[in-house]
Each structure stands twice: as C-alpha cells, then as structure tokens.
Write a protein that holds these residues in place. Structure first.
Motif, mmCIF file in Angstrom:
data_model
loop_
_atom_site.group_PDB
_atom_site.id
_atom_site.type_symbol
_atom_site.label_atom_id
_atom_site.label_comp_id
_atom_site.label_asym_id
_atom_site.label_seq_id
_atom_site.Cartn_x
_atom_site.Cartn_y
_atom_site.Cartn_z
ATOM 1 N N LEU A 17 0.822 -1.212 0.000
ATOM 2 C CA LEU A 17 0.000 0.000 0.000
ATOM 3 C C LEU A 17 0.857 1.263 0.000
ATOM 4 O O LEU A 17 0.551 2.229 -0.700
ATOM 5 C CB LEU A 17 -0.953 -0.024 1.186
ATOM 6 C CG LEU A 17 -2.010 -1.138 1.123
ATOM 7 C CD1 LEU A 17 -2.769 -1.212 2.440
ATOM 8 C CD2 LEU A 17 -2.942 -0.951 -0.043
ATOM 9 N N GLY A 18 1.921 1.255 0.787
ATOM 10 C CA GLY A 18 2.831 2.404 0.782
ATOM 11 C C GLY A 18 3.472 2.595 -0.586
ATOM 12 O O GLY A 18 3.562 3.716 -1.094
ATOM 13 N N GLY A 19 3.893 1.491 -1.190
ATOM 14 C CA GLY A 19 4.484 1.557 -2.523
ATOM 15 C C GLY A 19 3.513 2.070 -3.561
ATOM 16 O O GLY A 19 3.889 2.776 -4.500
ATOM 17 N N THR A 20 2.242 1.725 -3.391
ATOM 18 C CA THR A 20 1.207 2.209 -4.301
ATOM 19 C C THR A 20 1.113 3.731 -4.242
ATOM 20 O O THR A 20 1.034 4.402 -5.273
ATOM 21 C CB THR A 20 -0.159 1.572 -3.951
ATOM 22 O OG1 THR A 20 -0.034 0.156 -4.055
ATOM 23 C CG2 THR A 20 -1.253 2.060 -4.878
ATOM 24 N N ALA A 31 10.887 13.540 -4.768
ATOM 25 C CA ALA A 31 12.094 13.016 -4.123
ATOM 26 C C ALA A 31 11.851 11.640 -3.504
ATOM 27 O O ALA A 31 12.691 10.765 -3.583
ATOM 28 C CB ALA A 31 12.581 13.999 -3.060
ATOM 29 N N ALA A 32 10.714 11.460 -2.881
ATOM 30 C CA ALA A 32 10.382 10.165 -2.290
ATOM 31 C C ALA A 32 9.449 9.434 -3.241
ATOM 32 O O ALA A 32 8.418 9.966 -3.627
ATOM 33 C CB ALA A 32 9.706 10.367 -0.934
ATOM 34 N N GLY A 33 9.841 8.214 -3.615
ATOM 35 C CA GLY A 33 9.058 7.459 -4.578
ATOM 36 C C GLY A 33 8.599 6.119 -4.041
ATOM 37 O O GLY A 33 8.401 5.951 -2.829
ATOM 38 N N VAL A 34 8.450 5.151 -4.930
ATOM 39 C CA VAL A 34 7.915 3.832 -4.592
ATOM 40 C C VAL A 34 8.698 3.184 -3.460
ATOM 41 O O VAL A 34 8.114 2.734 -2.465
ATOM 42 C CB VAL A 34 7.928 2.902 -5.831
ATOM 43 C CG1 VAL A 34 7.531 1.495 -5.453
ATOM 44 C CG2 VAL A 34 7.014 3.431 -6.908
ATOM 45 N N ARG A 35 10.000 3.127 -3.583
ATOM 46 C CA ARG A 35 10.796 2.421 -2.578
ATOM 47 C C ARG A 35 10.712 3.099 -1.217
ATOM 48 O O ARG A 35 10.558 2.436 -0.195
ATOM 49 C CB ARG A 35 12.247 2.302 -3.041
ATOM 50 C CG ARG A 35 12.367 1.452 -4.298
ATOM 51 C CD ARG A 35 13.783 1.286 -4.760
ATOM 52 N NE ARG A 35 14.401 2.583 -5.018
ATOM 53 C CZ ARG A 35 15.702 2.772 -5.119
ATOM 54 N NH1 ARG A 35 16.536 1.775 -4.974
ATOM 55 N NH2 ARG A 35 16.190 3.957 -5.382
ATOM 56 N N VAL A 134 15.978 -3.513 -4.056
ATOM 57 C CA VAL A 134 16.644 -4.020 -5.254
ATOM 58 C C VAL A 134 15.649 -4.262 -6.388
ATOM 59 O O VAL A 134 15.881 -3.863 -7.522
ATOM 60 C CB VAL A 134 17.426 -5.311 -4.927
ATOM 61 C CG1 VAL A 134 18.071 -5.892 -6.170
ATOM 62 C CG2 VAL A 134 18.486 -5.035 -3.865
ATOM 63 N N GLY A 135 14.542 -4.899 -6.055
ATOM 64 C CA GLY A 135 13.582 -5.278 -7.088
ATOM 65 C C GLY A 135 12.894 -4.100 -7.750
ATOM 66 O O GLY A 135 12.548 -4.168 -8.925
ATOM 67 N N LEU A 136 12.660 -3.025 -7.013
ATOM 68 C CA LEU A 136 12.005 -1.852 -7.591
ATOM 69 C C LEU A 136 12.992 -0.845 -8.175
ATOM 70 O O LEU A 136 12.574 0.165 -8.733
ATOM 71 C CB LEU A 136 11.109 -1.178 -6.550
ATOM 72 C CG LEU A 136 9.918 -2.009 -6.074
ATOM 73 C CD1 LEU A 136 9.115 -1.238 -5.039
ATOM 74 C CD2 LEU A 136 9.033 -2.421 -7.238
#
Length: 163
Positions: A17-20, A31-35, A134-136
């Motif tokens: 959910l946070g990544g979404t 500046a702050a993204g998916v990861r 790593v994966g994102l």
C-alpha cells in the motif's frame, strides 16, 4: 494471540500500500518514490507488530501494552529517525538519501523484531525490504531516465540514481 505469519502478511500489505502511494510520487519525479514509501509503510507495520508481540510475550494483552516495552520501541523509532535524517542531503536541485534513510529506519524495526526473538517476522521484513530496494530499482531508474531531459527529473531523484 496474533502470530508472526499474520504480522508478516500485515507488513507485506503495508509495504504494498505504501508503494502504491509512492508510485504516484515516482511518476511525478518527487524526491520520495515507490521504494521510500514502501519502506516507510513496512517499517511502521513492523514497529507496531514488534510492540504487540513484545507485549504478548510479556503476558500483556494487545490493548494494554507493557509501558516499558512500548517506550523502548518509541525511543528506538525516534533515535533512528534522527540517524535517517542525517542521511538525507539536498544539493543544488537534487535530494539524495531518502531510500537510504527509509532503509535505516526499516533496519531498526528488523533489529527490534530479531532482538525481541521474533525471527520469522524479522527475516520476512528483511526479505521484503530487499525486494523493495533491489527489485524496484529498475522501475525507479526507468521513470527517472524517461524524463532525464526535463528539469524536473534532475530536481528530485529519490537517491540521485544510486539506489
């Protein structure tokens, strides 16, 4: 009593959910993204899971957390927040170190879990953090590279391209 596997599911859901939420920020070159968002969501869930599990292990109920245990966790969260803040740098038009700061914060949650004897959840959170970091990375890099010609892309890469 809620088991570690249940909490691991909750932690994974919080990361997803946070990544979404972070995906939108990633698309907008914030500046702050998916990861970063995924790590913060996961870390938050891990910290509360640790507090609940510690309280249950101390034969308290989830509604009456042991004051000493919850204060230790709160102190750790605050202290690590300062450490993470030190990892964030703003130079010219770039913000660097946000994923590093979020990773430090999640690492503190992992340490709290493992130190409290919750091995499954601690190892699971570690695996999820590696998947996020790593994966994102290819997603992060593809989004920042796709707009490399614009001023906005240089302005706000999550970690300055260093993952």
């Amino acid at each position: 009593m809620i088991g570690e596997w249940e909490f691991l599911g909750r932690v994974a859901a919080a990361a997803l959910l946070g990544g979404t939420l972070g995906f939108d920020r990633e698309l907008r070159q914030a500046a702050a993204g998916v990861r970063t968002y995924a790590l913060v969501g996961m870390g938050s869930a891990a910290f509360i899971a640790a507090a609940i599990l510690i309280a249950e292990a101390a034969e308290a109920t989830t509604s009456t957390l042991n004051d000493n245990q919850s204060r230790r966790a709160a102190g750790l969260v605050a202290g690590v927040g300062f450490l993470g803040a030190g990892a964030i740098l703003r130079t010219d038009e770039r913000v660097r170190g946000l994923t590093t700061a979020a990773g430090i914060w999640v690492t503190a949650a992992i340490g709290l879990l493992i130190g409290s004897g919750f091995w499954i959840l601690g190892i699971g959170v570690t695996v999820l953090a590696l998947i996020i970091i790593v994966g994102l990375r290819p997603l992060h890099e593809s989004v920042t590279e796709s707009d490399a010609g614009t001023d906005d892309a240089a302005e706000a890469t999550e970690d300055g391209g260093e993952g």
